[in-house]
Design a protein around this motif. Sequence first.
Motif, short mmCIF file in Angstrom:
data_model
loop_
_atom_site.label_atom_id
_atom_site.label_comp_id
_atom_site.label_asym_id
_atom_site.label_seq_id
_atom_site.Cartn_x
_atom_site.Cartn_y
_atom_site.Cartn_z
N GLN A 29 4.41 15.14 -9.29
CA GLN A 29 4.11 13.90 -8.59
C GLN A 29 4.26 14.07 -7.08
O GLN A 29 5.25 14.62 -6.61
N ILE A 30 3.25 13.60 -6.37
CA ILE A 30 3.23 13.62 -4.90
C ILE A 30 3.02 12.18 -4.44
O ILE A 30 2.19 11.46 -5.00
N ILE A 37 2.49 12.35 3.34
CA ILE A 37 2.41 12.96 2.01
C ILE A 37 3.74 13.66 1.77
O ILE A 37 4.17 14.48 2.59
N ALA A 38 4.39 13.34 0.65
CA ALA A 38 5.69 13.96 0.35
C ALA A 38 5.76 14.37 -1.12
O ALA A 38 5.42 13.57 -1.99
N ILE A 50 -1.52 17.32 -11.23
CA ILE A 50 -0.96 16.75 -10.00
C ILE A 50 -1.27 15.26 -10.03
O ILE A 50 -2.41 14.86 -10.25
N GLU A 51 -0.26 14.45 -9.83
CA GLU A 51 -0.44 13.00 -9.77
C GLU A 51 -0.03 12.53 -8.38
O GLU A 51 1.12 12.68 -7.99
N PRO A 97 -6.82 11.65 8.73
CA PRO A 97 -6.81 13.13 8.80
C PRO A 97 -5.50 13.76 9.24
O PRO A 97 -5.30 14.96 9.04
N ASN A 98 -4.60 12.97 9.81
CA ASN A 98 -3.29 13.53 10.18
C ASN A 98 -2.39 13.70 8.97
O ASN A 98 -1.34 14.35 9.06
N MET A 99 -2.76 13.10 7.85
CA MET A 99 -2.00 13.28 6.60
C MET A 99 -2.47 14.60 5.98
O MET A 99 -3.59 14.68 5.48
N LYS A 100 -1.59 15.61 6.01
CA LYS A 100 -1.96 16.95 5.54
C LYS A 100 -0.86 17.49 4.62
O LYS A 100 0.32 17.16 4.81
N ALA A 101 -1.25 18.34 3.69
CA ALA A 101 -0.28 18.97 2.80
C ALA A 101 -0.89 20.25 2.23
O ALA A 101 -2.08 20.52 2.41
#
Length: 107
Positions: A29-30, A37-38, A50-51, A97-101
């Motif tokens: 889980q993410i 994003i964590a 992946i959830e 777009p600043n949310m990256k992982a």
Amino acid sequence: MGGTRWIFAAIIAGLVSGVSVSALAATVQITMDKLEIAPGEVSAKVGDTIEWVNKDPFAHTATAKDGDFDVMLPPNKSGSLVLKKAGTFEYYCRFHPNMKATLTVTP
């Protein structure tokens, strides 16, 4: 001998009854919350799920930079993906777009 046959039949039935690789798969889980994003780096295996859980009141996506996946995550909903191949996948939210992982998938 009748008892031995019964035990053998029970063993064969157990082996054939749907025990498969997917039974060993995990769900990872993410969370997407407050435009983050964590965890930002996750490891999983081929066959795992992946959830992504979107806790924000607006939509997000989990979009692989290489185009391998693009999961839409409506506000306060979740979305999932079964991992089909190994590799390292950088992904982001198309709307933010600043949310990256990074997702690392092993065989």
